[in-house]
Scaffold this active site. Structure first.
Site, PDB file in Angstrom:
ATOM      1  N   SER A 104       3.280  -1.786  10.592  1.00 39.58           N
ATOM      2  CA  SER A 104       4.736  -1.712  10.810  1.00 39.58           C
ATOM      3  C   SER A 104       5.447  -3.036  10.545  1.00 39.58           C
ATOM      4  O   SER A 104       6.329  -3.438  11.301  1.00 39.58           O
ATOM      5  CB  SER A 104       5.042  -1.191  12.219  1.00 39.58           C
ATOM      6  OG  SER A 104       4.538   0.126  12.365  1.00 39.58           O
ATOM      7  N   ASN A 129       0.858  -1.181   0.000  1.00 39.07           N
ATOM      8  CA  ASN A 129       0.000   0.000   0.000  1.00 39.07           C
ATOM      9  C   ASN A 129       0.898   1.236   0.000  1.00 39.07           C
ATOM     10  O   ASN A 129       1.484   1.573   1.019  1.00 39.07           O
ATOM     11  CB  ASN A 129      -0.887  -0.008   1.256  1.00 39.07           C
ATOM     12  CG  ASN A 129      -1.702   1.269   1.394  1.00 39.07           C
ATOM     13  OD1 ASN A 129      -1.844   2.021   0.421  1.00 39.07           O
ATOM     14  ND2 ASN A 129      -2.228   1.523   2.581  1.00 39.07           N
ATOM     15  N   LYS A 180       0.026   4.243  -0.217  1.00 41.50           N
ATOM     16  CA  LYS A 180      -0.665   5.441   0.324  1.00 41.50           C
ATOM     17  C   LYS A 180      -0.491   6.602  -0.671  1.00 41.50           C
ATOM     18  O   LYS A 180      -0.514   6.362  -1.862  1.00 41.50           O
ATOM     19  CB  LYS A 180      -0.130   5.785   1.710  1.00 41.50           C
ATOM     20  CG  LYS A 180      -0.040   4.565   2.622  1.00 41.50           C
ATOM     21  CD  LYS A 180       0.117   4.919   4.052  1.00 41.50           C
ATOM     22  CE  LYS A 180       0.386   3.659   4.859  1.00 41.50           C
ATOM     23  NZ  LYS A 180       0.100   3.818   6.259  1.00 41.50           N
ATOM     24  N   GLY A 188       2.071   2.630  10.682  1.00 37.45           N
ATOM     25  CA  GLY A 188       2.957   3.779  10.476  1.00 37.45           C
ATOM     26  C   GLY A 188       3.660   4.254  11.733  1.00 37.45           C
ATOM     27  O   GLY A 188       4.224   5.347  11.756  1.00 37.45           O
ATOM     28  N   GLU A 246      -6.878   4.813   7.800  1.00 38.51           N
ATOM     29  CA  GLU A 246      -6.713   6.240   7.466  1.00 38.51           C
ATOM     30  C   GLU A 246      -7.982   6.801   6.842  1.00 38.51           C
ATOM     31  O   GLU A 246      -8.290   7.976   6.999  1.00 38.51           O
ATOM     32  CB  GLU A 246      -5.479   6.413   6.561  1.00 38.51           C
ATOM     33  CG  GLU A 246      -4.196   6.236   7.358  1.00 38.51           C
ATOM     34  CD  GLU A 246      -3.022   5.649   6.598  1.00 38.51           C
ATOM     35  OE1 GLU A 246      -3.006   5.697   5.361  1.00 38.51           O
ATOM     36  OE2 GLU A 246      -2.105   5.126   7.273  1.00 38.51           O
ATOM     37  N   HIS A 262      -9.573   1.078   5.094  1.00 33.63           N
ATOM     38  CA  HIS A 262      -8.267   1.356   5.709  1.00 33.63           C
ATOM     39  C   HIS A 262      -8.465   2.348   6.857  1.00 33.63           C
ATOM     40  O   HIS A 262      -9.298   3.248   6.771  1.00 33.63           O
ATOM     41  CB  HIS A 262      -7.298   1.916   4.668  1.00 33.63           C
ATOM     42  CG  HIS A 262      -5.885   1.949   5.160  1.00 33.63           C
ATOM     43  ND1 HIS A 262      -5.430   2.927   6.008  1.00 33.63           N
ATOM     44  CD2 HIS A 262      -4.842   1.101   4.963  1.00 33.63           C
ATOM     45  CE1 HIS A 262      -4.159   2.677   6.295  1.00 33.63           C
ATOM     46  NE2 HIS A 262      -3.777   1.576   5.670  1.00 33.63           N
ATOM     47  N   GLU A 311      -5.414  -4.774  10.940  1.00 37.91           N
ATOM     48  CA  GLU A 311      -4.449  -3.691  11.082  1.00 37.91           C
ATOM     49  C   GLU A 311      -4.765  -2.886  12.341  1.00 37.91           C
ATOM     50  O   GLU A 311      -5.576  -1.944  12.282  1.00 37.91           O
ATOM     51  CB  GLU A 311      -4.510  -2.772   9.862  1.00 37.91           C
ATOM     52  CG  GLU A 311      -4.165  -3.462   8.567  1.00 37.91           C
ATOM     53  CD  GLU A 311      -3.583  -2.502   7.547  1.00 37.91           C
ATOM     54  OE1 GLU A 311      -2.513  -2.786   7.018  1.00 37.91           O
ATOM     55  OE2 GLU A 311      -4.190  -1.449   7.297  1.00 37.91           O
TER      56      GLU A 311
HETATM   57  C1  PEP Z   1      -0.863   0.245   5.902  1.00 41.93           C
HETATM   58  O1  PEP Z   1      -0.854   1.333   5.360  1.00 41.93           O
HETATM   59  O2  PEP Z   1      -1.786  -0.548   5.644  1.00 41.93           O
HETATM   60  C2  PEP Z   1       0.221  -0.104   6.843  1.00 41.93           C
HETATM   61  C3  PEP Z   1       0.152  -1.253   7.477  1.00 41.93           C
HETATM   62  O3  PEP Z   1       1.244   0.793   6.987  1.00 41.93           O
HETATM   63  P1  PEP Z   1       2.677   0.543   7.712  1.00 41.93           P
HETATM   64  O4  PEP Z   1       3.226  -0.739   7.143  1.00 41.93           O
HETATM   65  O5  PEP Z   1       3.506   1.735   7.303  1.00 41.93           O
HETATM   66  O6  PEP Z   1       2.439   0.476   9.174  1.00 41.93           O
END
Ligand code: PEP
Length: 232
Positions: free
Chosen positions: A193, A9, A11, A163, A93, A91, A157
């Protein structure tokens, strides 16, 4: 779907189409030969520019209507027509920055499925819910909106792990993935992460069917290492 799933992803990155093409070409070369289902979710505008060997394309979001007066939105069929075969919905976000509700996320998933797209449906608790021991309850509520279909994969998640550089522990992931599988019986990816340094440990957790990777997916060499851990 071959093997486990490795999903990138991006983003709202990278900032230009030239950089997107370069990054995608690097990723294509480095992921070659890994026996995984490999997915790339770039920003919408880069989708029609990318055609990658061995990597399926998806969109980071989708709207739930087919067409009409919805300024700024993108329909499932539009995404399909520019090469996407997958979409991410829900997601954190989008839930927390844009304000999407469970009901909106469900409608998006259903519209995508109707158009023949596959769906990664994101769920995950916030830190206060985890600290209060409410994480299973919160995710159970989110799961009650998931359309159960062979074309849906759930991504767990935890919001506090996205992040932040702080991943969930193997025990936390094992508990939640088993819970999700028992509720909906779908494949479950972990996201939050995932890095080169923790990929091996997290890939060994039971019921982890793959990873959804944000930050580290912008670093192709590290992303390859994460893929290797999943493929082991
Ligand atoms: C994500 O955007 O779905 C995500 C898991 O980001 P990160 O790996 O940066 O934590």
């Amino acid at each position: 779907m071959e093997g486990r799933i490795l999903a990138a992803n991006w983003k709202m990155n990278p900032p230009t189409k030239e950089e997107a093409l370069k990054l995608a070409a690097e990723m294509e070369g480095l992921l070659e030969g890994l026996p995984l289902t490999k997915l790339l979710f770039p920003p919408f505008v880069y989708l029609p520019l990318l055609k990658l060997r061995g990597i399926e394309l998806g969109a980071q979001d989708v709207f739930y209507e087919e067409k009409g007066a919805f300024t700024g939105e993108v329909s499932p069929l539009m995404l399909k027509s520019v090469g996407a075969t997958w979409v991410i919905v829900g997601h954190s976000e989008r839930r927390n920055v844009i304000g999407e509700t469970d009901e909106i996320v469900r409608r998006k998933a259903e519209a995508a499925l109707k158009a023949g797209l596959r769906v990664i449906y994101c769920v995950g608790e916030k830190l206060p819910d985890r600290e209060a021991g409410r994480h299973l309850q919160v995710v159970e509520e989110q799961l009650s909106y998931v359309p159960v279909s062979e074309n849906v994969v759930v991504a767990y998640e935890p919001v506090w792990a996205i992040g932040t550089g702080r991943n969930a522990t193997p025990e936390q992931i094992e508990e939640m993935h088993a819970f999700i599988k028992a509720k909906v019986g779908l494949k479950v990816l972990y996201g939050g992460s995932v890095k080169e340094r923790n990929a091996r440990e997290l890939a060994a957790v039971p019921n982890v069917d793959g990873f959804l990777v944000g930050g580290a997916s912008l670093r192709p060499r590290e992303f390859r290492k994460i893929g290797e851990a999943l493929a082991e």
